[in-house]
Design a protein around this motif. Structure first.
Motif, PDB file in Angstrom:
ATOM      1  N   UNK A 208       4.501  18.833   5.926  1.00 24.86           N
ATOM      2  CA  UNK A 208       3.542  18.047   6.703  1.00 24.86           C
ATOM      3  C   UNK A 208       2.184  18.748   6.804  1.00 24.86           C
ATOM      4  N   UNK A 209       2.189  20.075   6.692  1.00 20.78           N
ATOM      5  CA  UNK A 209       0.897  20.783   6.597  1.00 20.78           C
ATOM      6  C   UNK A 209       0.162  20.347   5.326  1.00 20.78           C
ATOM      7  N   UNK A 210       0.910  20.279   4.222  1.00 28.16           N
ATOM      8  CA  UNK A 210       0.300  19.837   2.967  1.00 28.16           C
ATOM      9  C   UNK A 210      -0.236  18.413   3.111  1.00 28.16           C
ATOM     10  N   UNK A 211       0.524  17.569   3.807  1.00 27.74           N
ATOM     11  CA  UNK A 211       0.081  16.196   4.037  1.00 27.74           C
ATOM     12  C   UNK A 211      -1.245  16.167   4.777  1.00 27.74           C
ATOM     13  N   UNK A 212      -1.353  16.969   5.837  1.00 28.98           N
ATOM     14  CA  UNK A 212      -2.584  16.981   6.625  1.00 28.98           C
ATOM     15  C   UNK A 212      -3.758  17.532   5.821  1.00 28.98           C
ATOM     16  N   UNK A 213      -3.502  18.545   5.011  1.00 34.83           N
ATOM     17  CA  UNK A 213      -4.580  19.072   4.155  1.00 34.83           C
ATOM     18  C   UNK A 213      -5.064  18.006   3.187  1.00 34.83           C
TER      19      UNK A 213
ATOM     20  N   UNK B 276       0.848  -1.173   0.000  1.00 33.49           N
ATOM     21  CA  UNK B 276       0.000   0.000   0.000  1.00 33.49           C
ATOM     22  C   UNK B 276       0.889   1.230   0.000  1.00 33.49           C
ATOM     23  N   UNK B 277       0.439   2.308  -0.608  1.00 30.05           N
ATOM     24  CA  UNK B 277       1.213   3.547  -0.606  1.00 30.05           C
ATOM     25  C   UNK B 277       0.521   4.558   0.304  1.00 30.05           C
ATOM     26  N   UNK B 278       1.296   5.104   1.243  1.00 34.17           N
ATOM     27  CA  UNK B 278       0.761   6.056   2.214  1.00 34.17           C
ATOM     28  C   UNK B 278       1.716   7.232   2.388  1.00 34.17           C
ATOM     29  N   UNK B 279       1.206   8.375   2.841  1.00 33.74           N
ATOM     30  CA  UNK B 279       2.101   9.467   3.234  1.00 33.74           C
ATOM     31  C   UNK B 279       3.042   8.992   4.331  1.00 33.74           C
ATOM     32  N   UNK B 280       4.257   9.535   4.346  1.00 36.67           N
ATOM     33  CA  UNK B 280       5.279   9.095   5.286  1.00 36.67           C
ATOM     34  C   UNK B 280       5.653  10.237   6.226  1.00 36.67           C
ATOM     35  N   UNK B 281       5.601   9.950   7.530  1.00 33.14           N
ATOM     36  CA  UNK B 281       5.917  10.953   8.546  1.00 33.14           C
ATOM     37  C   UNK B 281       7.070  10.424   9.401  1.00 33.14           C
ATOM     38  N   UNK B 282       8.310  10.802   9.096  1.00 29.55           N
ATOM     39  CA  UNK B 282       9.454  10.340   9.894  1.00 29.55           C
ATOM     40  C   UNK B 282       9.553  11.101  11.213  1.00 29.55           C
TER      41      UNK B 282
ATOM     42  N   UNK C 240      -6.887  22.193  12.171  1.00 37.32           N
ATOM     43  CA  UNK C 240      -6.036  23.283  11.709  1.00 37.32           C
ATOM     44  C   UNK C 240      -6.232  24.509  12.594  1.00 37.32           C
ATOM     45  N   UNK C 241      -5.103  25.069  13.025  1.00 37.17           N
ATOM     46  CA  UNK C 241      -5.146  26.271  13.843  1.00 37.17           C
ATOM     47  C   UNK C 241      -5.203  27.516  12.951  1.00 37.17           C
ATOM     48  N   UNK C 242      -5.434  28.661  13.580  1.00 35.19           N
ATOM     49  CA  UNK C 242      -5.549  29.909  12.832  1.00 35.19           C
ATOM     50  C   UNK C 242      -4.260  30.261  12.100  1.00 35.19           C
ATOM     51  N   UNK C 243      -3.109  29.837  12.627  1.00 33.74           N
ATOM     52  CA  UNK C 243      -1.828  30.167  12.000  1.00 33.74           C
ATOM     53  C   UNK C 243      -1.417  29.172  10.924  1.00 33.74           C
ATOM     54  N   UNK C 244      -2.290  28.212  10.612  1.00 38.34           N
ATOM     55  CA  UNK C 244      -1.993  27.250   9.558  1.00 38.34           C
ATOM     56  C   UNK C 244      -1.299  25.993  10.020  1.00 38.34           C
TER      57      UNK C 244
ATOM     58  N   UNK D 298       5.182  16.025  -0.306  1.00 36.54           N
ATOM     59  CA  UNK D 298       5.587  15.340   0.918  1.00 36.54           C
ATOM     60  C   UNK D 298       5.978  13.910   0.562  1.00 36.54           C
ATOM     61  N   UNK D 299       6.717  13.271   1.446  1.00 32.68           N
ATOM     62  CA  UNK D 299       7.164  11.909   1.185  1.00 32.68           C
ATOM     63  C   UNK D 299       5.986  10.933   1.220  1.00 32.68           C
ATOM     64  N   UNK D 300       6.023   9.982   0.315  1.00 30.86           N
ATOM     65  CA  UNK D 300       5.110   8.844   0.376  1.00 30.86           C
ATOM     66  C   UNK D 300       5.960   7.573   0.337  1.00 30.86           C
ATOM     67  N   UNK D 301       5.368   6.472   0.745  1.00 33.49           N
ATOM     68  CA  UNK D 301       6.125   5.225   0.794  1.00 33.49           C
ATOM     69  C   UNK D 301       5.257   4.061   0.361  1.00 33.49           C
ATOM     70  N   UNK D 302       5.906   3.116  -0.298  1.00 33.65           N
ATOM     71  CA  UNK D 302       5.277   1.825  -0.581  1.00 33.65           C
ATOM     72  C   UNK D 302       5.591   0.922   0.605  1.00 33.65           C
ATOM     73  N   UNK D 303       4.554   0.313   1.167  1.00 26.03           N
ATOM     74  CA  UNK D 303       4.687  -0.427   2.417  1.00 26.03           C
ATOM     75  C   UNK D 303       4.022  -1.790   2.307  1.00 26.03           C
ATOM     76  N   UNK D 304       4.596  -2.760   3.002  1.00 26.97           N
ATOM     77  CA  UNK D 304       3.938  -4.055   3.100  1.00 26.97           C
ATOM     78  C   UNK D 304       3.621  -4.341   4.562  1.00 26.97           C
ATOM     79  N   UNK D 305       2.427  -4.837   4.815  1.00 26.46           N
ATOM     80  CA  UNK D 305       1.996  -5.113   6.184  1.00 26.46           C
ATOM     81  C   UNK D 305       2.753  -6.296   6.765  1.00 26.46           C
ATOM     82  N   UNK D 306       3.127  -6.168   8.040  1.00 29.21           N
ATOM     83  CA  UNK D 306       3.795  -7.251   8.749  1.00 29.21           C
ATOM     84  C   UNK D 306       2.803  -7.892   9.713  1.00 29.21           C
ATOM     85  N   UNK D 307       2.437  -9.139   9.499  1.00 22.98           N
ATOM     86  CA  UNK D 307       1.515  -9.804  10.425  1.00 22.98           C
ATOM     87  C   UNK D 307       2.179 -10.016  11.769  1.00 22.98           C
TER      88      UNK D 307
END
Length: 246
Positions: free
Chosen positions: A30-35, A4-10, A103-107, A130-139
């Motif tokens: 990361x603001x763009x990611x949240x938007x 699955x491809x998801x946004x990445x937050x290091x 989202x706060x008033x200051x963005x 923003x960074x995205x990543x291809x990920x595989x689930x680990x059972x």
């Protein structure tokens, strides 16, 4: 295996399944990611992946620094993570489900998310805002004797709490606060112990629950013995962990 491809937050910390993650989001990437996440329908999960940083900076430099003060700060989704950001991160992370994105008033954004599933990092894409990543689930496999190991870890964890909090301090949690499920126990204890990121990362990527519990049992016994031998240690200070700026 399905990916699955998801946004990445290091982050400079490790997120475990079932644990709550509060974030103060102020960097533009990361603001763009949240938007973008807020564009999802309310009934759909707003998911992103959290990985611990192995070599890099959680917050990108915003001004010239040492040793050359004329060097301009980096910009872009991979700022602070080098030419190949995939090499800057640990390979096992955790999916986070954002229950609240405000989202706060200051963005900037106030985010409250919960870890859900372990994932392995397959690739990182820095071509967008923003960074995205291809990920595989680990059972999560239980492994041998997970139930008995969980009971032992809980007993040791209570002793660890008492030593860490100090004789005059209230215990960090009571027995009724702790779960019975071995996997949940293993993640809760891993998150609650005072250890560095490499140790917590090792616990996150354990082969199975039993292996994680065995490792935790050794760590708890060792740490409890150390704290016991240092009666002058201001143990209550060890329970204070820095808040992530993001």
């Amino acid at each position: 295996m399905t990916t699955v491809r998801l946004p990445l937050f290091p982050l400079n910390s490790v997120l475990f399944p079932g644990l709550v993650l509060p974030l103060n989001v102020f960097e533009e990437r990361y603001r763009v990611m949240m938007r973008e996440l807020l564009k999802s329908p309310d009934e759909e999960p707003r998911r992103f992946a959290v990985v611990a940083i192995r070599d890099g900076h959680e917050v990108a430099p915003s001004a010239p620094g040492m040793p050359d003060p004329t060097t301009q700060p980096e910009r872009g989704p991979a700022a602070g993570f080098g030419p190949d950001p995939a090499n800057a991160f640990h390979k096992v992370g955790c999916v986070a489900d954002a229950a609240t994105i405000r989202e706060r008033a200051d963005g900037t954004f106030e985010v409250l998310a919960t870890g859900t599933t372990r994932v392995r990092l397959v690739s990182v894409d820095a071509s967008g805002p923003f960074l995205t990543a291809e990920l595989e689930e680990l059972p999560e496999e239980l492994g041998d004797e997970a139930g008995a190991l969980a009971e032992g870890v809980l007993r040791s964890f209570r002793q660890y709490q008492k030593r860490l909090a100090g004789a005059r301090e209230r215990s960090l949690a009571t027995g009724t606060d702790l779960p019975d499920d071995p996997s949940v126990v293993s993640y809760l204890v891993a998150a609650a112990m005072v250890h560095d990121t490499p140790t917590k990362q090792r616990l996150l990527q354990a082969l199975d629950t039993a292996s994680r519990l065995r490792d935790e049992l050794k760590l708890l016994r060792s740490e409890t013995a150390i704290i016991r031998s240092l009666p002058s240690l201001p143990a209550f200070e060890l329970t204070r962990t820095p808040t992530s700026p993001n």
